[in-house]
Design a protein around this motif. Structure first.
Motif, PDB file in Angstrom:
ATOM      1  N   ARG A  47      21.886  23.501  73.068  1.00 12.01           N
ATOM      2  CA  ARG A  47      20.507  23.275  73.509  1.00 12.01           C
ATOM      3  C   ARG A  47      20.207  21.783  73.619  1.00 12.01           C
ATOM      4  O   ARG A  47      19.500  21.339  74.531  1.00 12.01           O
ATOM      5  N   ALA A 100      19.373  19.704  77.122  1.00 10.63           N
ATOM      6  CA  ALA A 100      18.206  18.828  77.255  1.00 10.63           C
ATOM      7  C   ALA A 100      18.625  17.426  77.678  1.00 10.63           C
ATOM      8  O   ALA A 100      17.938  16.778  78.478  1.00 10.63           O
ATOM      9  N   ASP A 137      12.803  19.560  78.150  1.00 11.23           N
ATOM     10  CA  ASP A 137      12.904  20.542  77.072  1.00 11.23           C
ATOM     11  C   ASP A 137      12.210  20.066  75.794  1.00 11.23           C
ATOM     12  O   ASP A 137      12.484  20.562  74.716  1.00 11.23           O
ATOM     13  N   GLY A 138      11.310  19.094  75.937  1.00 15.95           N
ATOM     14  CA  GLY A 138      10.542  18.646  74.788  1.00 15.95           C
ATOM     15  C   GLY A 138      11.241  17.637  73.911  1.00 15.95           C
ATOM     16  O   GLY A 138      10.744  17.294  72.834  1.00 15.95           O
ATOM     17  N   ASP A 173      11.256  14.288  68.640  1.00 12.44           N
ATOM     18  CA  ASP A 173      11.121  15.734  68.758  1.00 12.44           C
ATOM     19  C   ASP A 173      12.408  16.298  69.336  1.00 12.44           C
ATOM     20  O   ASP A 173      12.923  15.789  70.343  1.00 12.44           O
ATOM     21  N   PRO A 221      14.727  19.493  71.046  1.00 14.84           N
ATOM     22  CA  PRO A 221      14.421  20.508  72.064  1.00 14.84           C
ATOM     23  C   PRO A 221      13.793  21.749  71.436  1.00 14.84           C
ATOM     24  O   PRO A 221      13.971  22.031  70.250  1.00 14.84           O
ATOM     25  N   TYR A 222      13.066  22.490  72.256  1.00 13.05           N
ATOM     26  CA  TYR A 222      12.411  23.696  71.781  1.00 13.05           C
ATOM     27  C   TYR A 222      13.434  24.652  71.159  1.00 13.05           C
ATOM     28  O   TYR A 222      14.455  24.965  71.764  1.00 13.05           O
ATOM     29  N   GLY A 223      13.128  25.104  69.945  1.00 12.93           N
ATOM     30  CA  GLY A 223      14.015  26.035  69.254  1.00 12.93           C
ATOM     31  C   GLY A 223      15.038  25.382  68.352  1.00 12.93           C
ATOM     32  O   GLY A 223      15.697  26.067  67.570  1.00 12.93           O
ATOM     33  N   THR A 247      15.903  22.905  65.216  1.00 13.21           N
ATOM     34  CA  THR A 247      15.259  22.423  63.994  1.00 13.21           C
ATOM     35  C   THR A 247      16.095  21.303  63.366  1.00 13.21           C
ATOM     36  O   THR A 247      17.289  21.175  63.666  1.00 13.21           O
ATOM     37  N   HIS A 278       5.526  18.987  62.773  1.00  9.88           N
ATOM     38  CA  HIS A 278       5.940  20.354  63.080  1.00  9.88           C
ATOM     39  C   HIS A 278       7.412  20.550  62.740  1.00  9.88           C
ATOM     40  O   HIS A 278       8.118  19.618  62.349  1.00  9.88           O
ATOM     41  N   GLY A 307       9.963  20.999  64.544  1.00  9.32           N
ATOM     42  CA  GLY A 307      10.963  20.455  65.444  1.00  9.32           C
ATOM     43  C   GLY A 307      11.074  18.946  65.388  1.00  9.32           C
ATOM     44  O   GLY A 307      11.772  18.350  66.211  1.00  9.32           O
ATOM     45  N   ARG A 308      10.402  18.296  64.440  1.00  8.31           N
ATOM     46  CA  ARG A 308      10.423  16.842  64.326  1.00  8.31           C
ATOM     47  C   ARG A 308      11.587  16.414  63.427  1.00  8.31           C
ATOM     48  O   ARG A 308      11.713  16.867  62.291  1.00  8.31           O
TER      49      ARG A 308
END
Length: 692
Positions: free
Chosen positions: A218, A222, A230-231, A250, A252-254, A256, A287, A289-290
C-alpha cells in the motif's frame, strides 16, 4: 459529486424500463458544514538547544571538548618538532613548485592558450595585440624579478654581516614556507585532530525512500501515485528534536504505524542508519494513521545519557511521578510506582536487575517506605540496599525461600490490617477507600508505603514445598496491595505460566520488557497481543542493555532506558536514604538485625505425637493420632486428617505406612498409620541421642 448507485433487485427482468428510483443519488451535501478545526504547530523562535540549560550545557560541553582536544593534539606535535620535520622534508618539492610558478608568471604562460587559439584561428589582429601585451608584461615582471632578487640578496648580506642570527631565522621560515607549498592536498602536514564522519541530514526524499524499502504494497502504491492521492503526506517540516531528527507524516489509508514498526530493520536499511537510531511510533494525540519517525544521530545505546537527578540529592514521594530514565530523544521519563504492581522481564544480562535496583532506590528515598527484597539469583545484586531493608535475603536454598515465605506471611497479615483500617476510616479522611500520601505520612494509622521485590521470582513460585503458598500471597498482593499502599515487583528471565503465574501477570499495571527472544515471552510481560500491535522487545539487540518497552505509564507503551546507577553510586544513594530514615525514625527489620516471624503457631509435632501416643501400642492409625492430637492442642490440630498429618510428618523424616491395628469392637484392620519405633528413632536422632 460522489454518488452511490441505488440497490438493484435480483429479480428484475432485462425488459423492464428503468424506474426513477434507479437513478444515482448524491451523497456529498455541498452545504454540509466543515468541523472548523485547524491544527496549528508553531515553529520555535529560539533554537531548541538554547531553550533548556541541559541542552545548552551539552552543546557547549561538546564544542569545548573538541577545541581543548585539538589544542592539546596540535600543541604537542608543534612543541616536539613533528610538524617542522614534515615541512622540512617537503621543502624541496615546495622549492620546485615555487620556481615553476615563478617561471610561468615571469613568461606569462597563463596567456599562452589565448595566443595559441589566435594562431589556430588566424586572428592576426588578436595575436598581435596579445603579443604586445605579453611583451609588456614580461618586461615589467622581469624588471620586478631582478629588483626583488637584488634587494633580497642585499638584505641577506646585510643580515649576514650585522645580525647573523636573524638570517638563520629567515632561512628556517623560508624552508617551512617551501614545505607548506610542497604538501599534498590529500596528505596535509597538519591534519585534523578530530576525524568526523558526516551523518546524512534527514530529508523527505530519504524518508520516502526508506518507507518504500520496507516492502508494504500500500505504501509502494501510494509512492507511485505521488503520495497525496492515497493520503500519504508530511504534516509538518522535518525538524531537529534533541540529538536527532523528527518527521511527522500521514500514512496511506489503511496503513498504521504498527505496520512500519514491525519492519524497523528494513526501515533502518532504507535510511542508511544503525538500527538503534531508528524509532518509528504512532502519535497518540492524532489519528491512527499518523507516523512519528524519530531518527537519532547515534544509536540510543551509544548516546551519552545525563546523570540520574536523584543521584546526589532529593527525596521521593512514591505517590507522585518520579524520574527514572530517558527516551530516545534524551527527554526525562517519569513513572508512578504507587497504585501499581510491576513486572520486569528479559533474557539474562540485559539489565533487568539493574532496573529493579533503580526502582528500589526510588523507594528507598521515600523515608516512609518499608523495603522487602528477595534475590533468588543468589548473587547479591540488592546487597547495597541492606542498610535500608526491612527484609532481605539472597539465595535459592530452601531456607532462603522459607525466609521469603515468613516475610510474605507478615505482608499477608499487614494486608488484612490495612483493609480493616481503610474500611473504618471516616469518609472525609479516605474518600476513595485507598491509601493516600497524607494517610501514609500519618504515623497513627501505620499506612506507610511498602515495596516488595522478588528477583528471579520463578525460583520461589516453583518451589516444591512453599511455592503454592508464596504464589497465593503474591497474587493477593498484586490484586489488593496497590490500593493499600503496597507495591509488588517481580523480575524473571523466563516469563512463562510457571515463572509468572496468570494471577500476577494479568493484574500487573507497570510492565518493563527488555530484550526477549520470542512472541510468547513478549506478550507475557507486556500483555496479550502487544507483539501483534508492534510493541516488540524482540527488536532490541544484545548491545541494547537497559533499553526496554514500558507499558502502563501513559496511554501507549514507549521505549525508555533506565538511568545507569552502578553499585558504588547506589551505595551513595543508600547512605543518603539511610540518613533520611534515621531522621524520620524508620530503621527496622533486617537493617537492625531483626528476623521475620514464621507466622505459624509454635508447636513441636514430634513431641506432641509422643505425648498423644496410645499406651502399650507399637503401631497407631493416623486417624487415631489426629483425634488424640486435637485433644492436646485443639487450636493447632483441630480439623487435621490423615493426609494433613502425613504431609506435616514428611519433611520431619517420619513416613506413614499401612499398619495393622484393632478397632474398638475388637476387629482388626489395615490402615495408614505410624510405627512407634520409627517415631522414637527420629526423635533420638534429633535430640542427639544414640541410636541404640
Amino acid at each position: 459529486m460522489t454518488t452511490i448507485p441505488a440497490p438493484v433487485s435480483l429479480t428484475k427482468q432485462p425488459s423492464e424500463a428503468p424506474r426513477e428510483d434507479d437513478a444515482p443519488r448524491p451523497v456529498d451535501n455541498p452545504r454540509l458544514p466543515a468541523p472548523g478545526i485547524t491544527i496549528e504547530k508553531r515553529r520555535p523562535i529560539v533554537a531548541s538547544w538554547l531553550t533548556t540549560r541541559k541542552d545548552f550545557l551539552a552543546t557547549a560541553r561538546h564544542v569545548g571538548a573538541n577545541i581543548a582536544y585539538a589544542a592539546l593534539y596540535h600543541g604537542l606535535r608543534t612543541c616536539c618538532g613533528v610538524y617542522a620535520c614534515r615541512l622540512a622534508v617537503r621543502a624541496p618539492r615546495g622549492a620546485v613548485r615555487v620556481l615553476g610558478a615563478t617561471h610561468r608568471w615571469l613568461w606569462d604562460r597563463e596567456a599562452a592558450p589565448l595566443r595559441d587559439y589566435a594562431v589556430r584561428t588566424e586572428g592576426v589582429g588578436e595575436y598581435l595585440a596579445l603579443a604586445r601585451k605579453r611583451d609588456h608584461r614580461v618586461k615589467l615582471r622581469g624588471l620586478a624579478a631582478v629588483l626583488a632578487g637584488t634587494l633580497g640578496l642585499g638584505f641577506a648580506l646585510t643580515l649576514y654581516v650585522m645580525a647573523p642570527g636573524w638570517i638563520w631565522a629567515f632561512a628556517a621560515a623560508g624552508v617551512l614556507a617551501l614545505g607548506w607549498a610542497g604538501q599534498e592536498a590529500d596528505a596535509p602536514v597538519i591534519g585534523p585532530a578530530v576525524l568526523k564522519t558526516e551523518v546524512q541530514k534527514l530529508t523527505s526524499s530519504i524518508v520516502m525512500r526508506a518507507l518504500g524499502a520496507i516492502g508494504d504494497t500500500r505504501i509502494n502504491a501510494a509512492l507511485k501515485k505521488g503520495g497525496d492521492m492515497d493520503g500519504m503526506r508530511f504534516t509538518s517540516e522535518i525538524c531537529r528534536d534533541g540529538p536527532g531528527y523528527r518527521a511527522d507524516l500521514d500514512l496511506p489509508y489503511g496503513v498504521t504505524p504498527e505496520d512500519v514498526m514491525e519492519k524497523r530493520e528494513s526501515l533502518a536499511s532504507g535510511l542508511r542508519r544503525k538500527l538503534g537510531c531508528v524509532w518509528p511510533a504512532g502519535d497518540p494525540e492524532e489519528h491512527e494513521g499518523r507516523l512519528s519517525l524519530y531518527v537519532g544521530d547515534r544509536p540510543m545505546n551509544e548516546t551519552k545519557k545525563p546523570a540520574w537527578p536523584l543521584l546526589k540529592s532529593g527525596t521521593v514521594d512514591l505517590f507522585k511521578p518520579v524520574v527514572f530514565g530517558n527516551d530516545q530523544r534524551m527527554r526525562w521519563v517519569e513513572v508512578t510506582l504507587m497504585f501499581a504492581s510491576i513486572v520486569v522481564g528479559s533474557i539474562p544480562r540485559m539489565g533487568k536487575t539493574f532496573l529493579m535496583r533503580l526502582l528500589l532506590l526510588m523507594c528507598a528515598l521515600d523515608p516512609r517506605a518499608l523495603l522487602y527484597m528477595f534475590d533468588f539469583k543468589g548473587t547479591g545484586d540488592f546487597r547495597t540496599l541492606e542498610p535500608v531493608a526491612h527484609r532481605y535475603r539472597s539465595g535459592e536454598e530452601d531456607e532462603d525461600v522459607e525466609y521469603c515465605l515468613h516475610a510474605l506471611r507478615e505482608l499477608k497479615e499487614e494486608l488484612r490490617r490495612r483493609a480493616k483500617i481503610i474500611k473504618e476510616l471516616p469518609h472525609d479522611l479516605c474518600p476513595e477507600s485507598k491509601v493516600t500520601s497524607e494517610l501514609a505520612s500519618d504515623k497513627r494509622y501505620g499506612l506507610h508505603p511498602i515495596a516488595v521485590a522478588l528477583d528471579e521470582c520463578q525460583v520461589s513460585f516453583e518451589h516444591e514445598k512453599y511455592g503454592a503458598e508464596i504464589e497465593s500471597i503474591c497474587t493477593d498482593l498484586v490484586k489488593r496491595g496497590p490500593a493499600l499502599g503496597i507495591v509488588a515487583m517481580f523480575g524473571t528471565q523466563r516469563p512463562d505460566k510457571k515463572s509468572l503465574p496468570t494471577g500476577i501477570s494479568a493484574n500487573a499495571v507497570l510492565r518493563f520488557a527488555l530484550k526477549v527472544m520470542g512472541q510468547i515471552e513478549n506478550d507475557m510481560i507486556l500483555g496479550t497481543s502487544m507483539y501483534k500491535a508492534g510493541y516488540r522487545a524482540t527488536m532490541f539487540s544484545r548491545s541494547d542493555k537497559g533499553i526496554c518497552w514500558m507499558s502502563g505509564e501513559g496511554d501507549e507503551p514507549r521505549i525508555v532506558c533506565g538511568s545507569f546507577v552502578d553499585a558504588p553510586a547506589a551505595e551513595l544513594v543508600v547512605t543518603r536514604a539511610r540518613k533520611l530514615r534515621e531522621d524520620y525514625g524508620n530503621i527496622t527489620g533486617h537493617a537492625i538485625g531483626q528476623q521475620p516471624d514464621s507466622g505459624e503457631p509454635s508447636f513441636d509435632l514430634l513431641a506432641d505425637l509422643e505425648r498423644a501416643w496410645p499406651s502399650s501400642m507399637d503401631k497407631a492409625w493416623s486417624e487415631t493420632l489426629c483425634e488424640r492430637l486435637a485433644l492436646i492442642r485443639p487450636d493447632v490440630y483441630g480439623g487435621w486428617d490423615p493426609k494433613t498429618l502425613a504431609a506435616a510428618l514428611k519433611p520431619l523424616g517420619v513416613s506413614t505406612e499401612q499398619v495393622w491395628s484393632q478397632t474398638e469392637d475388637g476387629q482388626g484392620a489395615n490402615r495408614k498409620g505410624i510405627q512407634r519405633r520409627h517415631l522414637s528413632l527420629v526423635l533420638s536422632e534429633r535430640n542427639g541421642e544414640s541410636r541404640a
